[in-house]
Scaffold this active site. Structure first.
Site, PDB file in Angstrom:
ATOM      1  N   GLU A   1     -39.035 -36.547  -0.555  1.00 52.66           N
ATOM      2  CA  GLU A   1     -39.126 -37.192  -1.865  1.00 52.66           C
ATOM      3  C   GLU A   1     -39.581 -36.148  -2.872  1.00 52.66           C
ATOM      4  O   GLU A   1     -40.663 -35.571  -2.732  1.00 52.66           O
ATOM      5  CB  GLU A   1     -40.108 -38.373  -1.878  1.00 52.66           C
ATOM      6  CG  GLU A   1     -39.596 -39.610  -1.175  1.00 52.66           C
ATOM      7  CD  GLU A   1     -40.490 -40.836  -1.409  1.00 52.66           C
ATOM      8  OE1 GLU A   1     -41.076 -40.962  -2.517  1.00 52.66           O
ATOM      9  OE2 GLU A   1     -40.600 -41.659  -0.488  1.00 52.66           O
TER      10      GLU A   1
ATOM     11  N   GLU B   1     -45.170 -42.332   3.993  1.00 53.15           N
ATOM     12  CA  GLU B   1     -46.439 -42.125   3.287  1.00 53.15           C
ATOM     13  C   GLU B   1     -47.618 -42.868   3.941  1.00 53.15           C
ATOM     14  O   GLU B   1     -48.391 -43.547   3.278  1.00 53.15           O
ATOM     15  CB  GLU B   1     -46.298 -42.536   1.818  1.00 53.15           C
ATOM     16  CG  GLU B   1     -45.368 -41.632   1.046  1.00 53.15           C
ATOM     17  CD  GLU B   1     -45.314 -41.928  -0.454  1.00 53.15           C
ATOM     18  OE1 GLU B   1     -45.913 -42.927  -0.906  1.00 53.15           O
ATOM     19  OE2 GLU B   1     -44.656 -41.152  -1.185  1.00 53.15           O
TER      20      GLU B   1
END
Length: 503
Positions: free
Chosen positions: A291, A172
């Protein structure tokens, strides 16, 4: 409510990569400590891992698992988790404001992964660290011997290399919350150089570069373009993340987020194609949706807690109690991944145990399956083979996140080795039974071999240690094949797995 549908054995979307049913586990909350690992527990094995949890994991038949993070990895020193446990440092985990004992590190996790039959997908720290540390980590993990880091591994009792093929280049990195957050071009350059260095050590390794943390990021989808323009030729996948919730209590809008996810995948597929064309590249890049899950029940309260507590060890965090509505949603979301399997090759449910997870485990106590365990398990067990196009013609609805949403959601997988077609069917309608009439073109001798259903529960009903099987699949009835068509009645708010013998 009558719905007509059709599929044909020759109308294939793609061969599904088995890794579409992978998982993720992070050093966060009680995912590791008192999740998979709890020395002293009555079910602990010789290595301290819980056998009851391991048994539930094995039943999912998970192909690969992403480790050790997550936000955790962006300030993680992998060297802290190797060597004698008594010599390992206790560190402050800046991502989740807790203490990390490092009692479980790379080698311990590898023992567990091998025991439950899962391949490791390792993430490197490109937040607070960089290329050199990533290279050293791969050398420790993958090189046979005769060098500093590989011989150090051997001195730790691991003679043979792990030969890990999947490597996540950070986590991320588009997120301002991320330790070591970077701009797209900056991160893309670092990812490119790191990928080249790692391929120098393991030429057939697969590189996964960070895409958007979610499709509501201000930088989406330009982030993907900027990153891929720097590293396209040297990576294999771009990651996507997305979490889902129903804070408003609007069930149909919640289910509409399945279609919203399809648009997310489609948009990034377009960015990939654009960059490939712009660079005149020959290689293809696919999506690693590493995710995904429902996460909203305790999110606001958890956020308050972890930002204020005083560095506890393995605190209870993100321990969602999943209900029947969540199970229905997960079934539909997995259908979307199957339908998008031409783009999405790897996907990881986040996470596996205790932390936003299909499996829960009490410290010193029992472990049990949450409601979402079952659709995930069914997809993993029966969703391998060729994804087939399914045409559905029936009533639709509009909601705030999508228009023309089919009440009946169907995905189909043809496993030629097992001579079986599996249909994953979600009736999203709140009150109406679906009268299904599905043409099985090309499958002339089909017959129902299995029918499992989850239906008839209050949407807010959950499982727990005192009633672990309250929401679980039952044998279905009333669905059969006649005249080359699958026919039957599907009650409202129900999820079905219909497996056809097509030998």
């Amino acid at each position: 409510m009558k719905v007509q549908a059709a599929l044909h054995k020759e109308f294939k979307i793609a061969r599904i990569d088995d890794r579409l049913y992978s998982a993720f586990i992070e050093h966060m909350g009680r995912a590791i400590y008192s999740g998979i690992y709890e020395p002293g527990h009555p079910q602990a094995d010789a290595h301290g891992f819980r056998k009851d949890v391991a048994a539930l994991v094995r039943d999912l038949n998970i192909p690969a698992i992403r480790y050790p993070g997550g936000n955790f990895v962006s300030a993680y020193n992998w060297e802290d988790g190797i060597g004698p446990i008594e010599d390992r440092p206790v560190r402050l985990d800046l991502a989740w404001r807790s203490k990390e004992t490092n009692h479980v590190g790379t080698n311990e996790f590898a023992v567990w992964a091998k025991d439950v039959g899962i391949d490791m997908m390792l993430a490197v720290n490109l937040g607070s660290r960089g290329l050199s540390d990533a290279r050293n980590f791969m050398e420790y993990v993958n090189h046979p011997g005769g060098t500093y880091w590989s011989d150090l591994r051997r001195s730790h009792g691991v003679e043979d290399p792990y030969d890990v093929k999947m490597w996540c280049l950070g986590n991320e990195m588009d997120g301002p919350w991320q330790i070591g957050h970077k701009e797209a071009k900056e991160y893309g350059r670092l990812a490119d150089e790191t990928a080249k260095a790692l391929r120098g050590l393991t030429p057939d390794a697969e590189m996964i570069v960070c895409g958007s943390s979610n499709d509501e990021m201000a930088t989406y989808p330009d982030w993907e373009r900027g990153v891929l323009e720097e590293c396209y030729e040297n990576v294999d996948y771009i990651s996507l993340h997305k979490y889902f919730g129903n804070s408003s209590g609007d069930t149909l809008n919640f289910f509409g987020k399945i279609e919203e996810t399809g648009r997310y995948i489609q948009a990034i597929g377009g960015v990939i194609d654009f960059v490939k064309a712009k660079k005149r590249a020959k290689n293809d890049i696919y999506i690693c949706f590493d995710e995904w899950n429902v996460w909203y029940h305790n999110r606001e309260e958890d956020s308050k807690n972890w930002k204020s507590w005083d560095w506890p060890e393995a605190p209870a965090l993100l321990e969602e109690d999943y209900n029947f509505e969540d199970a229905l949603f997960i079934g539909g979301l997995l259908n979307e991944f199957i339908r998008r399997s031409d783009r999405v090759k790897i996907a990881c449910i986040a996470q596996l145990v205790n932390v936003i997870a299909p499996i829960r485990a009490e410290k010193g106590g029992p472990a049990w399956r949450q409601t979402i365990y079952y659709p995930y398990q069914f997809a993993s067990l029966y969703g391998r083979g060729d994804a087939l196009n399914v045409s559905v013609n029936g009533p639709t609805y509009d909601c705030s996140v999508a228009d023309d949403v089919q009440y009946l959601d169907v995905a189909a997988v043809h496993n030629t080795d097992e001579q079986a077609v599996t249909l994953f069917i979600l009736n999203r309608h709140l009150t109406d039974t679906v009268d299904l009439d599905m043409d099985l073109a090309g499958f002339v001798n089909a017959k129902v071999a299995m029918h499992k259903v989850m239906a008839g529960h209050d949407l807010r009903l959950t499982n727990g240690p005192d009633n672990p099987d309250r929401v679980s699949p039952k044998d279905g009835s009333g669905v059969g094949v006649e005249d080359g068509k699958l026919r039957g009645n599907l009650p409202p708010l129900s999820y079905h797995v219909v497996r056809l013998d097509v030998s």
